[in-house]
Design an enzyme around this catalytic site. Structure first.
Site, PDB file in Angstrom:
ATOM      1  N   HIS A  72     -10.251 144.123  24.509  1.00  0.00           N
ATOM      2  CA  HIS A  72      -9.178 144.800  25.003  1.00  0.00           C
ATOM      3  C   HIS A  72      -8.076 145.088  23.936  1.00  0.00           C
ATOM      4  O   HIS A  72      -7.888 144.931  22.782  1.00  0.00           O
ATOM      5  CB  HIS A  72      -8.416 143.323  25.905  1.00  0.00           C
ATOM      6  CG  HIS A  72      -7.723 142.522  25.217  1.00  0.00           C
ATOM      7  ND1 HIS A  72      -6.629 142.286  24.523  1.00  0.00           N
ATOM      8  CD2 HIS A  72      -8.363 141.053  24.826  1.00  0.00           C
ATOM      9  CE1 HIS A  72      -6.272 141.234  24.100  1.00  0.00           C
ATOM     10  NE2 HIS A  72      -7.407 140.425  24.133  1.00  0.00           N
ATOM     11  N   ASP A  74      -4.652 146.012  24.311  1.00  0.00           N
ATOM     12  CA  ASP A  74      -3.542 145.457  24.404  1.00  0.00           C
ATOM     13  C   ASP A  74      -2.961 144.079  23.931  1.00  0.00           C
ATOM     14  O   ASP A  74      -4.028 143.379  23.551  1.00  0.00           O
ATOM     15  CB  ASP A  74      -2.834 145.296  25.930  1.00  0.00           C
ATOM     16  CG  ASP A  74      -3.629 144.244  26.856  1.00  0.00           C
ATOM     17  OD1 ASP A  74      -4.922 144.133  26.625  1.00  0.00           O
ATOM     18  OD2 ASP A  74      -2.970 143.390  27.439  1.00  0.00           O
ATOM     19  N   ASP A 102      -5.936 138.806  17.938  1.00  0.00           N
ATOM     20  CA  ASP A 102      -6.307 138.851  19.311  1.00  0.00           C
ATOM     21  C   ASP A 102      -5.639 140.514  19.767  1.00  0.00           C
ATOM     22  O   ASP A 102      -4.567 140.566  20.105  1.00  0.00           O
ATOM     23  CB  ASP A 102      -5.051 137.937  20.098  1.00  0.00           C
ATOM     24  CG  ASP A 102      -5.619 137.848  21.656  1.00  0.00           C
ATOM     25  OD1 ASP A 102      -6.384 138.516  22.015  1.00  0.00           O
ATOM     26  OD2 ASP A 102      -4.900 137.260  22.229  1.00  0.00           O
ATOM     27  N   GLU A 130      -5.531 143.115  29.553  1.00  0.00           N
ATOM     28  CA  GLU A 130      -5.961 141.968  29.490  1.00  0.00           C
ATOM     29  C   GLU A 130      -4.956 140.771  29.638  1.00  0.00           C
ATOM     30  O   GLU A 130      -5.207 139.998  30.134  1.00  0.00           O
ATOM     31  CB  GLU A 130      -7.094 142.048  28.466  1.00  0.00           C
ATOM     32  CG  GLU A 130      -8.080 140.512  28.607  1.00  0.00           C
ATOM     33  CD  GLU A 130      -7.331 139.242  27.639  1.00  0.00           C
ATOM     34  OE1 GLU A 130      -7.726 138.071  27.735  1.00  0.00           O
ATOM     35  OE2 GLU A 130      -6.126 139.404  27.085  1.00  0.00           O
ATOM     36  N   GLU A 131      -4.009 141.028  28.868  1.00  0.00           N
ATOM     37  CA  GLU A 131      -3.031 140.298  28.322  1.00  0.00           C
ATOM     38  C   GLU A 131      -2.344 139.802  29.650  1.00  0.00           C
ATOM     39  O   GLU A 131      -1.476 138.813  29.792  1.00  0.00           O
ATOM     40  CB  GLU A 131      -2.144 140.373  27.258  1.00  0.00           C
ATOM     41  CG  GLU A 131      -2.747 140.434  25.958  1.00  0.00           C
ATOM     42  CD  GLU A 131      -3.120 139.040  25.626  1.00  0.00           C
ATOM     43  OE1 GLU A 131      -3.015 138.115  26.199  1.00  0.00           O
ATOM     44  OE2 GLU A 131      -3.781 138.799  24.433  1.00  0.00           O
ATOM     45  N   GLU A 155     -12.823 138.199  21.549  1.00  0.00           N
ATOM     46  CA  GLU A 155     -11.672 137.247  21.708  1.00  0.00           C
ATOM     47  C   GLU A 155     -11.745 136.676  20.376  1.00  0.00           C
ATOM     48  O   GLU A 155     -12.794 136.217  19.646  1.00  0.00           O
ATOM     49  CB  GLU A 155     -11.842 136.389  22.882  1.00  0.00           C
ATOM     50  CG  GLU A 155     -11.615 136.950  23.997  1.00  0.00           C
ATOM     51  CD  GLU A 155     -10.104 137.324  24.146  1.00  0.00           C
ATOM     52  OE1 GLU A 155      -9.073 137.021  23.595  1.00  0.00           O
ATOM     53  OE2 GLU A 155      -9.727 138.058  25.229  1.00  0.00           O
ATOM     54  N   HIS A 339      -0.541 135.432  19.591  1.00  0.00           N
ATOM     55  CA  HIS A 339       0.656 135.105  20.128  1.00  0.00           C
ATOM     56  C   HIS A 339       1.814 134.585  19.625  1.00  0.00           C
ATOM     57  O   HIS A 339       2.726 134.175  19.997  1.00  0.00           O
ATOM     58  CB  HIS A 339       0.240 134.434  21.387  1.00  0.00           C
ATOM     59  CG  HIS A 339      -0.600 135.013  22.542  1.00  0.00           C
ATOM     60  ND1 HIS A 339      -0.705 134.654  23.704  1.00  0.00           N
ATOM     61  CD2 HIS A 339      -1.685 135.745  22.206  1.00  0.00           C
ATOM     62  CE1 HIS A 339      -1.599 135.490  24.428  1.00  0.00           C
ATOM     63  NE2 HIS A 339      -2.391 135.963  23.436  1.00  0.00           N
TER      64      HIS A 339
END
Length: 367
Positions: A72, A74, A102, A130-131, A155, A339
């Site tokens: 992904h 994003d 990530d 995805e997020e 991931e 994150h």
């Protein structure tokens, strides 16, 4: 020749936060994959806010069969005080920046791996959003054109092959009462007090679900959480409305709608003459668990020297399984440093992931 770390730094420098368009990072990725001779196309749409989004599908050979590497594009938002979020740095054997783990490290690794082999059919799939609910992977599944025999979903798993994860479900519960002056309780019906009774039912349901477990997961049971609650207008008004967001993470063996049904029945029993309760499901994503003895899991286990595990967070794995792929989640980096400010990926891990993915292409990118 692609320079792995420089490519990762180039990707980090592009702000692909989920609320922005991911087309700028697709432009960068498409330039690189076309330089490798892959054929490309895009799935394009506008999200609920009218922002342009897209998936980039690059392939060598065909869009069916062989191997897909899926990542992904994003990222989650970054703190305004983190000056280095979009200015990647190399220090102490790490690359630091938003998305370093990530999951832009996997994007750089899959591109570099593709440059080291001519095996086909190979698909490099770069998804959006995805997020915020795996929306790009959903588009990919709905279209159904990409159908690999084998897939690796990127991931930050610390190079551990991942067999699956719980599902993710979300419902908004709205409790409606009657407003009135707080000095005259008989003039109204408190939505907040009724919501308190709903909370007790959520807690009761959570306790019941603890009895149905799967030792492959931690916690072993479906979990429930009330993460948001809001209600009332003023301290001296009997509240007429109270809303809450209830999430649950079902085991792969469970129908996500079963817990929804428990919530709906519990709320229906709490309704009274002046109290009405609505349960509106917003997401009902099932969990997934792939066979531990599949070819791709065995390969990644041997190459990484790590035993397969399950994870507590969601991925795009279910969508690739739905498309018929024998799939696994795998990649460099640690989700526990994602994150947050200071997110990083170890360079050695990034390099080893690239070697493993290149070997996977040689092994599985076959008609």
């Amino acid at each position: 020749m692609i320079e792995l770390v420089a490519l990762l730094e180039e990707l980090i420098a592009v702000d692909s936060t989920s609320f922005r368009s991911n087309l700028p990072i697709l432009d960068v990725l498409e330039r690189h994959v076309r330089a490798l001779g892959l054929t490309t196309r895009r799935q394009l749409w506008k999200d609920a806010a009218g922002v342009e989004k897209g998936n980039l599908i690059a392939h060598r050979g065909a869009e069916k069969g062989g191997l897909s590497l899926v990542g992904h594009t994003d990222c989650v938002p970054f703190d305004a005080g983190w000056s280095g979020a979009l200015r990647p740095t190399r220090e102490d054997g790490r690359v630091t920046g938003r998305g370093a783990a990530d999951t832009k490290a996997f994007l750089a690794a899959m591109l570099t791996a593709a440059s080291r082999t001519r095996a086909s059919p190979l698909q490099l799939v770069f998804t959006a959003d995805e997020e915020v609910g795996c929306l790009g992977a959903r588009k990919l599944m709905e279209e159904g054109a990409v159908r690999p025999r084998v897939a690796v979903v990127g991931e930050p798993t610390q190079m551990i092959p991942v067999l699956g994860h719980k599902g993710y479900c979300l419902a908004e519960i709205t409790v409606r009462g009657v407003e009135g002056h707080s000095a005259y309780p008989e003039t109204g019906a408190s939505a907040i007090l009724a919501a308190g009774r709903v909370l007790r039912e959520v807690e009761r349901i959570a306790g019941e679900l603890r009895g149905e477990g799967d030792p492959a997961f931690a916690p072993q049971h479906t979990t429930l959480n009330v993460g948001l609650i809001s209600g009332g207008k003023a301290k001296n008004i009997i509240p007429g409305v109270c809303t809450m967001m209830v999430e649950w993470r079902p085991l792969p063996s469970q129908d996500p709608r079963s817990t929804l049904g428990l919530l709906e029945r519990a709320c229906a029993k709490l309704e009274e003459d002046r109290i009405r309760i609505e349960v509106a499901a917003q997401r009902l994503d099932a969990g997934v668990l792939v066979p531990a003895d599949s070819g791709i899991v065995a390969f990644l286990r041997t190459e990484s020297k790590n035993d397969p595990e399950t994870i507590p967070f969601g991925t795009e794995l279910p969508y690739l399984v739905h498309l018929g792929a024998s799939a696994c989640v795998f990649g460099p980096g640690d989700i526990r440093v994602a994150h947050r400010s200071g997110e990083f990926v170890p360079v050695a891990e990034l390099a080893r992931a690239t070697e493993i993915l290149a070997a996977a292409v040689e092994r599985f990118a076959k008609p």
